[in-house]
Every structure is written in C-alpha cells, then in structure tokens.
Design a protein around this motif. Structure first.
Motif, short mmCIF file in Angstrom:
data_model
loop_
_atom_site.label_atom_id
_atom_site.label_comp_id
_atom_site.label_asym_id
_atom_site.label_seq_id
_atom_site.Cartn_x
_atom_site.Cartn_y
_atom_site.Cartn_z
N LEU A 60 -4.67 -2.19 -5.59
CA LEU A 60 -5.72 -1.69 -4.70
C LEU A 60 -5.12 -1.12 -3.42
O LEU A 60 -5.54 -0.07 -2.93
CB LEU A 60 -6.70 -2.82 -4.38
N HIS A 61 -4.13 -1.82 -2.88
CA HIS A 61 -3.50 -1.37 -1.64
C HIS A 61 -2.82 -0.01 -1.83
O HIS A 61 -2.92 0.89 -0.99
CB HIS A 61 -2.48 -2.41 -1.16
N ASP A 62 -2.14 0.17 -2.96
CA ASP A 62 -1.43 1.42 -3.22
C ASP A 62 -2.38 2.61 -3.32
O ASP A 62 -1.99 3.75 -3.04
CB ASP A 62 -0.61 1.30 -4.51
N HIS A 63 -3.60 2.35 -3.74
CA HIS A 63 -4.58 3.43 -3.89
C HIS A 63 -5.55 3.50 -2.72
O HIS A 63 -6.53 4.24 -2.77
CB HIS A 63 -5.36 3.25 -5.20
#
Length: 210
Positions: free
Chosen positions: A9-12
């Motif tokens: 989620l953080h990467d996106h």
C-alpha cells in the motif's frame, strides 16, 4: 511474490481503509457477493441479444428476404419496448443493404410452373418465423434486462445488513429487524436466467439459490 500489505500500500501511495462498525461483515456478506455476480452477469447478458440481432440481419440478407418485416409499424401494434428495440437494431444492421427486398406495393408475380398445381413467384412473400419473429423473442430478453437492471441498481445501492438502527430520532436508536439481508439479487438472477435460456443462451451458475 508475497509482500506485506502495509508495504505494498505504501509503495502505491494508498492508505489502509479504516473500517467502522459492521463494515467488515458487509464486505464478506454473501448477499453482497450474489449482487456483485448478478451485476456482472447482467452486464454480459446483453451480448447474446446483440449477436442474435446481427445474425438475424445477416440471414435475412443471405435469403434475399424482405427488410420491411422489421419496420416499425408491426411493433407499434404490439408495443413491447424490448421487441421494438430489437427490431430497430436489426433495421440498423440492414440499413443500406442491397441484399434485401425493399418495400414495394407490387404483389409478387408468377414466373414459371414448378410442380403440378404450383407456381414460382419472383420474390419471397415472407421469411420463416425464426427470422420475422426474432424481435419478439429477443425483445423478451431485452425487456428482462431492463427491469432487472433497475432492480439491481436499487440492490447494490441499498443496505444488505440486518438489523438496522434508526438514528433519526431524539432518543435511543431504534432497532429494526426487517430482513434487509434477503437476497433479492438471487431472485433477480433466477428470473433473468429463465429469459436468457429461453433466448437460446447458456450460463455458468455460481452459487445456489436459497
């Protein structure tokens, strides 16, 4: 490749959804899944109607048949909306075709004798039922898709939980046990399935009707 959900989620650039009371149950409730499958099936069920109308137009051309059998006039006198829409779709496919008989006031003429007591005509009088009545059959599917579409729109934009709490009162919230989780989508699917199969379609059944 498996990754921790928080990392993905953080990467996106996505934030985790913070569910409130009973929202997690709503996401996994069987009624919600039935409604979702019904909506997907409904979206795909219009394709057989379009294919049937296209094949009707093609077959009319192959037989050098009359295009006027799909004219608006007959369907104004049996005004089922789906039937009229199906006839209009076939007319659009035949527009500009040079392989169909065009409307004429001239009756068919005899050309030559065939078998004793019979004569051949210079053009078709009418096409088989399977062609000239195609809008009547396909129209039932179109009508069914119209009302099931309205039904499903209500279903997916309404509550699928039971009980419900009425908070629009001045005192303690009122608890209402009214069976709002009843799977209307299942009944809708069953009705649409009957008409879809009547029109010559086939389906893959997901789940079982309660």
């Amino acid at each position: 490749m498996e990754r921790p959900a928080a990392e993905a989620l953080h990467d996106h650039g996505l934030e985790p959804v913070r569910l409130r009371a009973k929202e997690a149950l709503t996401l996994v409730n069987g009624t919600s899944f039935m409604a979702a499958y019904a909506v997907l099936a409904h979206a795909e069920a219009g394709l057989p109607a379009e294919v049937a109308e296209l094949c009707t137009a093609w077959t009319t051309e192959l037989r050098l048949g009359p295009a006027e059998q799909f004219s608006p006039f007959p369907h104004l006198h049996k005004p089922h909306p789906g039937q009229a829409a199906s006839a209009a779709a076939i007319r659009r496919h035949l527009a500009g075709s040079h392989l169909t008989q065009q409307p004429t006031d001239r009756p068919p003429s005899a050309t030559r004798p065939t078998t004793p007591g019979c004569i051949a005509l210079d053009r078709h009088v009418q096409d088989p039922y399977s062609l000239r009545c195609a809008p009547h059959v396909v129209g039932v599917l179109r009508d069914t898709l119209e009302w099931t579409g309205r039904w499903l729109a209500v279903e997916v934009n309404s509550s699928n939980d039971d009980p419900l709490f009425d908070t629009d009162i001045d005192t303690v919230a009122r608890l209402l046990l009214s069976g709002t989780l009843s799977p209307a989508a299942s009944a809708t699917r069953s009705s649409a399935r009957s008409e879809f199969q009547a029109g010559g379609g086939s389906e893959t059944v997901i789940g079982a009707d309660a």
